[in-house]
Design a protein around this motif. Sequence first.
Motif, PDB file in Angstrom:
ATOM      1  N   ILE A 170       0.839  -1.205   0.000  1.00  0.00           N
ATOM      2  CA  ILE A 170       0.000   0.000   0.000  1.00  0.00           C
ATOM      3  C   ILE A 170       0.872   1.252   0.000  1.00  0.00           C
ATOM      4  O   ILE A 170       0.617   2.217  -0.721  1.00  0.00           O
ATOM      5  CB  ILE A 170      -0.945  -0.001   1.222  1.00  0.00           C
ATOM      6  CG1 ILE A 170      -2.052  -1.030   1.009  1.00  0.00           C
ATOM      7  CG2 ILE A 170      -1.549   1.381   1.454  1.00  0.00           C
ATOM      8  CD1 ILE A 170      -2.946  -1.222   2.216  1.00  0.00           C
ATOM      9  N   GLU A 171       1.933   1.237   0.812  1.00  0.00           N
ATOM     10  CA  GLU A 171       2.826   2.391   0.883  1.00  0.00           C
ATOM     11  C   GLU A 171       3.557   2.598  -0.434  1.00  0.00           C
ATOM     12  O   GLU A 171       3.710   3.732  -0.907  1.00  0.00           O
ATOM     13  CB  GLU A 171       3.834   2.198   2.020  1.00  0.00           C
ATOM     14  CG  GLU A 171       4.857   3.315   2.187  1.00  0.00           C
ATOM     15  CD  GLU A 171       4.241   4.665   2.518  1.00  0.00           C
ATOM     16  OE1 GLU A 171       4.953   5.679   2.389  1.00  0.00           O
ATOM     17  OE2 GLU A 171       3.045   4.718   2.887  1.00  0.00           O
ATOM     18  N   GLN A 172       3.980   1.497  -1.082  1.00  0.00           N
ATOM     19  CA  GLN A 172       4.650   1.615  -2.374  1.00  0.00           C
ATOM     20  C   GLN A 172       3.723   2.193  -3.427  1.00  0.00           C
ATOM     21  O   GLN A 172       4.128   3.031  -4.235  1.00  0.00           O
ATOM     22  CB  GLN A 172       5.174   0.239  -2.828  1.00  0.00           C
ATOM     23  CG  GLN A 172       6.351  -0.267  -2.010  1.00  0.00           C
ATOM     24  CD  GLN A 172       7.521   0.695  -2.027  1.00  0.00           C
ATOM     25  OE1 GLN A 172       7.825   1.344  -1.018  1.00  0.00           O
ATOM     26  NE2 GLN A 172       8.194   0.812  -3.152  1.00  0.00           N
ATOM     27  N   GLU A 173       2.476   1.757  -3.432  1.00  0.00           N
ATOM     28  CA  GLU A 173       1.507   2.279  -4.400  1.00  0.00           C
ATOM     29  C   GLU A 173       1.240   3.760  -4.152  1.00  0.00           C
ATOM     30  O   GLU A 173       1.059   4.535  -5.096  1.00  0.00           O
ATOM     31  CB  GLU A 173       0.209   1.474  -4.318  1.00  0.00           C
ATOM     32  CG  GLU A 173       0.334   0.066  -4.898  1.00  0.00           C
ATOM     33  CD  GLU A 173      -0.903  -0.777  -4.682  1.00  0.00           C
ATOM     34  OE1 GLU A 173      -1.892  -0.244  -4.119  1.00  0.00           O
ATOM     35  OE2 GLU A 173      -0.888  -1.963  -5.047  1.00  0.00           O
ATOM     36  N   ARG A 174       1.231   4.164  -2.882  1.00  0.00           N
ATOM     37  CA  ARG A 174       1.030   5.582  -2.550  1.00  0.00           C
ATOM     38  C   ARG A 174       2.188   6.420  -3.072  1.00  0.00           C
ATOM     39  O   ARG A 174       1.995   7.485  -3.664  1.00  0.00           O
ATOM     40  CB  ARG A 174       0.901   5.756  -1.040  1.00  0.00           C
ATOM     41  CG  ARG A 174       0.571   7.186  -0.611  1.00  0.00           C
ATOM     42  CD  ARG A 174       0.728   7.377   0.874  1.00  0.00           C
ATOM     43  NE  ARG A 174       2.128   7.284   1.283  1.00  0.00           N
ATOM     44  CZ  ARG A 174       3.028   8.257   1.128  1.00  0.00           C
ATOM     45  NH1 ARG A 174       2.674   9.404   0.559  1.00  0.00           N
ATOM     46  NH2 ARG A 174       4.266   8.096   1.517  1.00  0.00           N
ATOM     47  N   ILE A 175       3.413   5.914  -2.894  1.00  0.00           N
ATOM     48  CA  ILE A 175       4.602   6.641  -3.348  1.00  0.00           C
ATOM     49  C   ILE A 175       4.602   6.754  -4.874  1.00  0.00           C
ATOM     50  O   ILE A 175       4.864   7.810  -5.439  1.00  0.00           O
ATOM     51  CB  ILE A 175       5.885   5.935  -2.859  1.00  0.00           C
ATOM     52  CG1 ILE A 175       5.996   6.057  -1.331  1.00  0.00           C
ATOM     53  CG2 ILE A 175       7.124   6.518  -3.530  1.00  0.00           C
ATOM     54  CD1 ILE A 175       7.086   5.204  -0.724  1.00  0.00           C
ATOM     55  N   GLU A 176       4.280   5.646  -5.550  1.00  0.00           N
ATOM     56  CA  GLU A 176       4.280   5.648  -7.014  1.00  0.00           C
ATOM     57  C   GLU A 176       3.207   6.579  -7.573  1.00  0.00           C
ATOM     58  O   GLU A 176       3.431   7.266  -8.568  1.00  0.00           O
ATOM     59  CB  GLU A 176       4.065   4.221  -7.529  1.00  0.00           C
ATOM     60  CG  GLU A 176       5.288   3.327  -7.341  1.00  0.00           C
ATOM     61  CD  GLU A 176       5.014   1.889  -7.734  1.00  0.00           C
ATOM     62  OE1 GLU A 176       3.965   1.641  -8.357  1.00  0.00           O
ATOM     63  OE2 GLU A 176       5.841   1.019  -7.412  1.00  0.00           O
ATOM     64  N   SER A 177       2.038   6.605  -6.941  1.00  0.00           N
ATOM     65  CA  SER A 177       0.965   7.465  -7.438  1.00  0.00           C
ATOM     66  C   SER A 177       1.284   8.941  -7.241  1.00  0.00           C
ATOM     67  O   SER A 177       0.721   9.804  -7.920  1.00  0.00           O
ATOM     68  CB  SER A 177      -0.358   7.127  -6.749  1.00  0.00           C
ATOM     69  OG  SER A 177      -0.285   7.439  -5.367  1.00  0.00           O
ATOM     70  N   ALA A 178       2.201   9.252  -6.321  1.00  0.00           N
ATOM     71  CA  ALA A 178       2.593  10.642  -6.088  1.00  0.00           C
ATOM     72  C   ALA A 178       3.337  11.208  -7.297  1.00  0.00           C
ATOM     73  O   ALA A 178       3.313  12.406  -7.559  1.00  0.00           O
ATOM     74  CB  ALA A 178       3.458  10.750  -4.839  1.00  0.00           C
ATOM     75  N   TYR A 179       4.005  10.317  -8.034  1.00  0.00           N
ATOM     76  CA  TYR A 179       4.716  10.744  -9.247  1.00  0.00           C
ATOM     77  C   TYR A 179       3.759  10.639 -10.429  1.00  0.00           C
ATOM     78  O   TYR A 179       3.885   9.775 -11.288  1.00  0.00           O
ATOM     79  CB  TYR A 179       5.956   9.887  -9.470  1.00  0.00           C
ATOM     80  CG  TYR A 179       6.978  10.015  -8.378  1.00  0.00           C
ATOM     81  CD1 TYR A 179       7.875  11.079  -8.344  1.00  0.00           C
ATOM     82  CD2 TYR A 179       7.043   9.063  -7.361  1.00  0.00           C
ATOM     83  CE1 TYR A 179       8.808  11.192  -7.326  1.00  0.00           C
ATOM     84  CE2 TYR A 179       7.980   9.173  -6.340  1.00  0.00           C
ATOM     85  CZ  TYR A 179       8.856  10.235  -6.334  1.00  0.00           C
ATOM     86  OH  TYR A 179       9.770  10.351  -5.318  1.00  0.00           O
TER      87      TYR A 179
END
Length: 356
Positions: free
Chosen positions: A277-286
Motif C-alpha cells: 500500500i505504501e509503495q503504491e502511494r509513493i508511485e501514485s505521487a509521481y
Amino acid sequence: MLDKLKLVEEKYVELCARAEQPDFYADPKKAAAYLKEQKEIEPVVNAYRAYLRAKQDMADALEMMSAEPEMKEFCQEEFSAAKSRSEELEQELKILLLPHDPNDNKSVIMEIRGGVGGEESALFAHSLFRMYNLYAASKGWSVQLLNYNETELGGIKEADFEIRGSGAYSRLKFESGVHRVQRVPETESGGRVHTSTATVAVLPEMEEADVNIRPEDIEMQVYRSSGAGGQHINKTSSAVRLIHKPTGIVVSCQEERSQFQNREKCMLMLSSKLYQIEQERIESAYSGERRSQVGTGMRNEKIRTYNFPQSRVTDHRIGLTLYKIDSIMNGDLDEIIDALVSADQAEKLRESGEAT
C-alpha cells in the motif's frame, strides 16, 4: 556508461581485497553485507570485462589486418565476431545497470481469489493455485499454505500461500491482476463455453521489522479452522484473524497447528500488504511518471486469458499468444515470464534513453 562501469569494477576489486583480510570476519554482520554487495555487482563486472576483451579483440584484428594483408579475410572474420560480441555485451550491460527492484530477491506471498463466474471461477482459482505450485516446484522453491478456503466441489474461494526461494518475486511479480478463463465448465451439461475470472495478487515477503505496525492498531480474533463441508475441523481455536484498524485490512491463517504460529504468519502477511500500500502511494505521487505496460498488475486489470477450446493462452499486456495451454497449466510458465521480463526491461531502457 563506461565511466560508471569503471567505478563499479573498482568497487568490486576493493571488496575482493577486503574479503582477503585476516580480520574480515571479525564483524560477521558487516562481512555479510560486503559479501552481498560483492555478489550483486559481480555479474556487472564480469560483463564489463568481457566487453573490454571484445573491444580489444576488435583493435587487435584491425592492427593485424593492416600489418599482414594476406590475413585480411581471417582478420575480418575475427573483427566481425568480436564486434558482434561487444554489441551483445553492451546491451547486456545497459540492462544490468538499470535500477533494480530492491524486492526482486525476496520470497513472495500470493493470494488467489475466485472472481466472476460462481463455482467455475472457484474451480479456475484452484487450477491457478496448482499451476503456481508446479512452477515453484520446477524452480526448487518451497510452498507453504497460509489460508485456504475451498468449496464443496473442490474449488477455491480464497488461497493465501508463501513461495520461498531466492528471486521468487522477480519471476512472479508480473502475475498480479485478473486472470480470465474460457472453457466448458465441469458443472455445465450443455457444453457451452463460459467466461470466468480469478484474481491473483503477488506481494514481496516483508518482515515485521520492515514495516511500522503499532500493536494498538491490530485487533486479533481466534476461531476454529475448517475446510469445505466441515472437513478438517480443528477442536481448538488455533486459527487467527488480524484486522488492521487504520486500513481495514484483514488477514487470516489457519494452516499451522498453534495459535502463536498462525499469528506469526498473519503478521508476515499484514506487513507485506502494508508495504505494498505504501509503495503504491509513493508511485501514485509521481503522477507525471509513465506506468510500464507490463507493470506489476492492479487487481482490476485483466492481464491474461486462458482459452481451453483453442488451447490458447494470451497475455494482453504484451500481445503474446501461445498454443500450449496444457503445459502452461502444468507450471511451464517460463516462456511467458521471460517475455514479460524482456518487455519490462525494454520499456525501462527506452525511458532511460529518453531521460538522457
